[in-house]
Design an enzyme around this catalytic site. Structure first.
Site, PDB file in Angstrom:
ATOM      1  N   LEU A 125      11.409  33.183  25.860  1.00  0.00           N
ATOM      2  CA  LEU A 125      11.272  31.872  25.207  1.00  0.00           C
ATOM      3  C   LEU A 125      10.420  31.979  23.942  1.00  0.00           C
ATOM      4  O   LEU A 125      10.832  31.582  22.858  1.00  0.00           O
ATOM      5  CB  LEU A 125      10.638  30.871  26.194  1.00  0.00           C
ATOM      6  CG  LEU A 125      10.476  29.433  25.708  1.00  0.00           C
ATOM      7  CD1 LEU A 125      11.836  28.746  25.553  1.00  0.00           C
ATOM      8  CD2 LEU A 125       9.609  28.615  26.679  1.00  0.00           C
ATOM      9  N   GLU A 127       8.403  32.930  20.599  1.00  0.00           N
ATOM     10  CA  GLU A 127       8.734  33.634  19.352  1.00  0.00           C
ATOM     11  C   GLU A 127       7.476  33.710  18.486  1.00  0.00           C
ATOM     12  O   GLU A 127       6.511  32.970  18.742  1.00  0.00           O
ATOM     13  CB  GLU A 127       9.822  32.863  18.592  1.00  0.00           C
ATOM     14  CG  GLU A 127      11.121  32.759  19.387  1.00  0.00           C
ATOM     15  CD  GLU A 127      12.270  32.162  18.591  1.00  0.00           C
ATOM     16  OE1 GLU A 127      12.047  31.752  17.421  1.00  0.00           O
ATOM     17  OE2 GLU A 127      13.382  32.129  19.136  1.00  0.00           O
ATOM     18  N   ILE A 157       7.329  39.167  25.753  1.00  0.00           N
ATOM     19  CA  ILE A 157       8.221  38.915  26.886  1.00  0.00           C
ATOM     20  C   ILE A 157       7.832  39.840  28.041  1.00  0.00           C
ATOM     21  O   ILE A 157       8.127  41.050  28.021  1.00  0.00           O
ATOM     22  CB  ILE A 157       9.705  39.066  26.482  1.00  0.00           C
ATOM     23  CG1 ILE A 157      10.003  38.171  25.266  1.00  0.00           C
ATOM     24  CG2 ILE A 157      10.612  38.729  27.668  1.00  0.00           C
ATOM     25  CD1 ILE A 157       9.560  36.702  25.400  1.00  0.00           C
ATOM     26  N   THR A 158       7.161  39.245  29.013  1.00  0.00           N
ATOM     27  CA  THR A 158       6.613  40.008  30.133  1.00  0.00           C
ATOM     28  C   THR A 158       7.746  40.516  31.011  1.00  0.00           C
ATOM     29  O   THR A 158       8.649  39.750  31.358  1.00  0.00           O
ATOM     30  CB  THR A 158       5.642  39.135  30.949  1.00  0.00           C
ATOM     31  OG1 THR A 158       4.687  38.581  30.048  1.00  0.00           O
ATOM     32  CG2 THR A 158       4.924  39.956  32.013  1.00  0.00           C
ATOM     33  N   GLU A 363       2.440  30.960  30.051  1.00  0.00           N
ATOM     34  CA  GLU A 363       3.155  29.839  30.690  1.00  0.00           C
ATOM     35  C   GLU A 363       2.504  28.490  30.365  1.00  0.00           C
ATOM     36  O   GLU A 363       2.438  27.584  31.192  1.00  0.00           O
ATOM     37  CB  GLU A 363       3.341  30.082  32.183  1.00  0.00           C
ATOM     38  CG  GLU A 363       4.169  31.343  32.406  1.00  0.00           C
ATOM     39  CD  GLU A 363       4.887  31.418  33.717  1.00  0.00           C
ATOM     40  OE1 GLU A 363       5.238  30.370  34.251  1.00  0.00           O
ATOM     41  OE2 GLU A 363       5.097  32.548  34.184  1.00  0.00           O
TER      42      GLU A 363
HETATM   43  N1  CAA Z   1      10.833  18.561  32.899  1.00  0.00           N
HETATM   44  C1  CAA Z   1      11.937  17.921  32.437  1.00  0.00           C
HETATM   45  N2  CAA Z   1      12.037  17.473  31.158  1.00  0.00           N
HETATM   46  C2  CAA Z   1      10.983  17.669  30.341  1.00  0.00           C
HETATM   47  C3  CAA Z   1       9.814  18.314  30.760  1.00  0.00           C
HETATM   48  C4  CAA Z   1       9.759  18.769  32.104  1.00  0.00           C
HETATM   49  N3  CAA Z   1       8.678  19.394  32.574  1.00  0.00           N
HETATM   50  N4  CAA Z   1       8.948  18.368  29.734  1.00  0.00           N
HETATM   51  C5  CAA Z   1       9.539  17.780  28.688  1.00  0.00           C
HETATM   52  N5  CAA Z   1      10.779  17.339  29.053  1.00  0.00           N
HETATM   53  C6  CAA Z   1      11.755  16.609  28.238  1.00  0.00           C
HETATM   54  C7  CAA Z   1      11.164  15.281  27.768  1.00  0.00           C
HETATM   55  O1  CAA Z   1      11.381  14.271  28.723  1.00  0.00           O
HETATM   56  C8  CAA Z   1      11.951  15.033  26.499  1.00  0.00           C
HETATM   57  O2  CAA Z   1      13.221  14.549  26.879  1.00  0.00           O
HETATM   58  P1  CAA Z   1      14.188  13.673  25.890  1.00  0.00           P
HETATM   59  O3  CAA Z   1      14.902  14.636  25.039  1.00  0.00           O
HETATM   60  O4  CAA Z   1      15.107  12.987  26.829  1.00  0.00           O
HETATM   61  O5  CAA Z   1      13.306  12.751  25.116  1.00  0.00           O
HETATM   62  C9  CAA Z   1      12.132  16.432  25.931  1.00  0.00           C
HETATM   63  O6  CAA Z   1      12.009  17.340  27.038  1.00  0.00           O
HETATM   64  C10 CAA Z   1      11.115  16.795  24.863  1.00  0.00           C
HETATM   65  O7  CAA Z   1       9.829  16.708  25.450  1.00  0.00           O
HETATM   66  P2  CAA Z   1       8.495  16.548  24.592  1.00  0.00           P
HETATM   67  O8  CAA Z   1       8.668  15.442  23.605  1.00  0.00           O
HETATM   68  O9  CAA Z   1       7.350  16.452  25.542  1.00  0.00           O
HETATM   69  O10 CAA Z   1       8.486  17.936  23.789  1.00  0.00           O
HETATM   70  P3  CAA Z   1       7.366  18.601  22.867  1.00  0.00           P
HETATM   71  O11 CAA Z   1       8.002  19.292  21.737  1.00  0.00           O
HETATM   72  O12 CAA Z   1       6.296  17.616  22.530  1.00  0.00           O
HETATM   73  O13 CAA Z   1       6.774  19.806  23.787  1.00  0.00           O
HETATM   74  C11 CAA Z   1       5.368  20.843  25.385  1.00  0.00           C
HETATM   75  C12 CAA Z   1       6.266  19.663  25.008  1.00  0.00           C
HETATM   76  C13 CAA Z   1       4.767  20.437  26.726  1.00  0.00           C
HETATM   77  C14 CAA Z   1       4.239  21.068  24.395  1.00  0.00           C
HETATM   78  C15 CAA Z   1       6.232  22.111  25.535  1.00  0.00           C
HETATM   79  O14 CAA Z   1       6.702  22.548  24.285  1.00  0.00           O
HETATM   80  C16 CAA Z   1       5.503  23.237  26.240  1.00  0.00           C
HETATM   81  O15 CAA Z   1       5.429  23.272  27.475  1.00  0.00           O
HETATM   82  N6  CAA Z   1       4.926  24.231  25.479  1.00  0.00           N
HETATM   83  C17 CAA Z   1       4.341  25.401  26.078  1.00  0.00           C
HETATM   84  C18 CAA Z   1       5.322  26.535  26.105  1.00  0.00           C
HETATM   85  C19 CAA Z   1       5.060  27.524  27.197  1.00  0.00           C
HETATM   86  O16 CAA Z   1       4.564  27.196  28.266  1.00  0.00           O
HETATM   87  N7  CAA Z   1       5.450  28.760  26.936  1.00  0.00           N
HETATM   88  C20 CAA Z   1       5.360  29.775  27.914  1.00  0.00           C
HETATM   89  C21 CAA Z   1       6.247  30.919  27.559  1.00  0.00           C
HETATM   90  S1  CAA Z   1       6.787  31.863  28.939  1.00  0.00           S
HETATM   91  C22 CAA Z   1       5.521  32.847  29.412  1.00  0.00           C
HETATM   92  O17 CAA Z   1       4.410  32.683  29.004  1.00  0.00           O
HETATM   93  C23 CAA Z   1       5.910  33.835  30.452  1.00  0.00           C
HETATM   94  C24 CAA Z   1       4.990  35.002  30.620  1.00  0.00           C
HETATM   95  O18 CAA Z   1       4.516  35.614  29.714  1.00  0.00           O
HETATM   96  C25 CAA Z   1       4.772  35.446  31.987  1.00  0.00           C
END
Ligand code: CAA
Length: 380
Positions: A125, A127, A157-158, A363
């Protein structure tokens, strides 16, 4: 309301703890030092069902509930946090979206081997310009006939490298912002799909984190996961579950820090007594124990909600936020209780402190968890 695990769940805890003490703990120091992926222990984890825990047995899973999975994640991470993240990436980030949004053919081809642990999966996910801000994703997917052409780059990417199957996200309609993102399943070895060199990290050094590069990668439409434009929501829902995996990892690290601090407090003598007789150390240990137990309550409550198929976005964010900050606090206190010994690599606590830090970052950072919690209260 009872957040205590059942007798069956405690039995699985005992089994996983004994396995982790026998097969994982003895490797932890060397694989951290050498930044080496533990290829020898992962098939053993698969043999115990740890790579596909909370999925139906008909699909190759172990058929447990989410609480049991969290308990197993705790025990694996207590022995080695790198093994913990390998387990959660496969279970929560790669298998779950295919289980939930995949069709029957995708489940047979990609999910079954992942749950059995004969192939591993990971999740692409992040970038360079899209970390917390997932909507800013620049990787593109352009439809050409029955295929998609992917271009772009992923970062951190873990499990990339050892993994065979990659759930990745790309912008398929740039004008539609988050509603224009689509998920795809990529196989290692696809033409134009390049896996970069592992990053040199502070902690979880045995779990590789790599960049991915897409150079005109042709992906058949049958590898599209879910509908076009559904990618952002697939990613968000996947992360809700993933955050419980990281909260469990944090609890495991915190428990290990507490174990080490307690043992040291009993054995180390200063001013004529074991240091655990001094109030300064007693107060620190008490605070550690409270934070550890509070982390577990938040974690098991959120996991029970997932088991009951309730919306648990806020509860997952709360569990991940609290448990990761507790893991950092506990591991830092454990180092402090060890004094000078805590700062050298002969003692486990310095690794625990390095490993704990990432739980506050990946995450979704602690700041993103706070944002999710506030929005769930204010807006939904
Ligand atoms: N479940 C279902 N729908 C969701 C949701 C959820 N948890 N969260 C948001 N949505 C939906 C919203 O309802 C909204 O829907 P509509 O299109 O119908 O309006 C849409 O998604 C957009 O939501 P937001 O307006 O809240 O979006 P945003 O751009 O403001 O972003 C955020 C929200 C919470 C900041 C999100 O971008 C986020 O979680 N960012 C963090 C990213 C992250 O966790 N990355 C981890 C990478 S993976 C990793 O780390 C793995 C590893 O190394 C082990």
């Amino acid at each position: 309301m009872d957040f205590r695990p059942s007798a069956d769940q405690e039995l699985i805890r005992k089994t996983v703890r004994e396995f982790a003490d026998r097969e994982i703990r003895p490797l932890a120091k060397a694989i951290d030092r050498d930044h080496r992926y533990p290829a020898e222990s992962i098939p053993k984890m698969a043999g115990l069902g740890l790579l596909g825990m909370n999925y139906p047995q008909e699909l190759g899973g172990a058929g447990t509930d989410m609480v049991t999975y969290c308990i197993a994640m705790e025990e694996v991470s207590r022995a080695c946090a790198s093994h913990g993240v390998i387990m959660t990436v496969n279970n929560s980030l790669a298998a779950w979206p295919i289980y939930t949004f995949g069709n029957a053919a995708q489940k047979e081809k990609f999910l079954r081997p992942m749950l059995q642990g004969t192939k591993l999966g990971c999740f692409g996910l992040t970038e360079p310009q899209a970390g917390s801000d997932v909507v800013s994703m620049r990787s593109t997917a352009v439809k050409k006939g029955g295929k998609w052409v992917l271009n772009g780059q992923k970062l951190f990417i873990t499990l990339g490298g050892p993994a065979d199957t990659y759930v990745v996200f790309a912008q398929s309609d740039p004008k539609a912002a988050h509603r224009g993102q689509t998920a795809f399943i990529l196989d290692k070895g696809m033409k134009g799909f390049e896996i970069g060199r592992p990053e040199d990290k502070l902690g979880i050094c045995a779990a590789p984190s790599v960049p991915l590069f897409f150079h005109d990668v042709e992906v058949p439409d049958e590898n599209r996961l879910g509908k076009e434009g559904e990618g952002f929501k697939i990613a968000m829902q996947t992360l809700d579950g993933g955050r419980l995996g990281i909260a469990s990892q944090a609890v495991g690290i915190a428990q290990a820090a507490f174990d080490e601090a307690l043992a040291y407090a009993k054995s180390r003598t200063q001013f004529g007594h074991p240091i655990g007789h001094h109030q300064a150390v007693q107060f620190a240990l008490s605070d550690m124990w409270v934070q550890l137990e509070a982390s577990r309550v938040l974690l098991y409550r959120a996991a029970q909600m997932k088991d009951r198929v309730e919306r648990f976005t806020k509860e997952a964010a709360m569990a991940k936020l609290y448990a990761s900050e507790a893991a950092m606090a506990l591991s830092t206190k454990a180092v402090q209780i060890h004094g000078g010994n805590g700062y050298i690599k002969d003692y486990v606590v310095e690794r625990l402190m390095r490993d704990a830090k990432i739980t506050e970052i990946y995450e979704g950072t602690s700041e993103i968890q706070r944002l999710v919690i506030a929005r769930e209260e204010l807006e939904r």
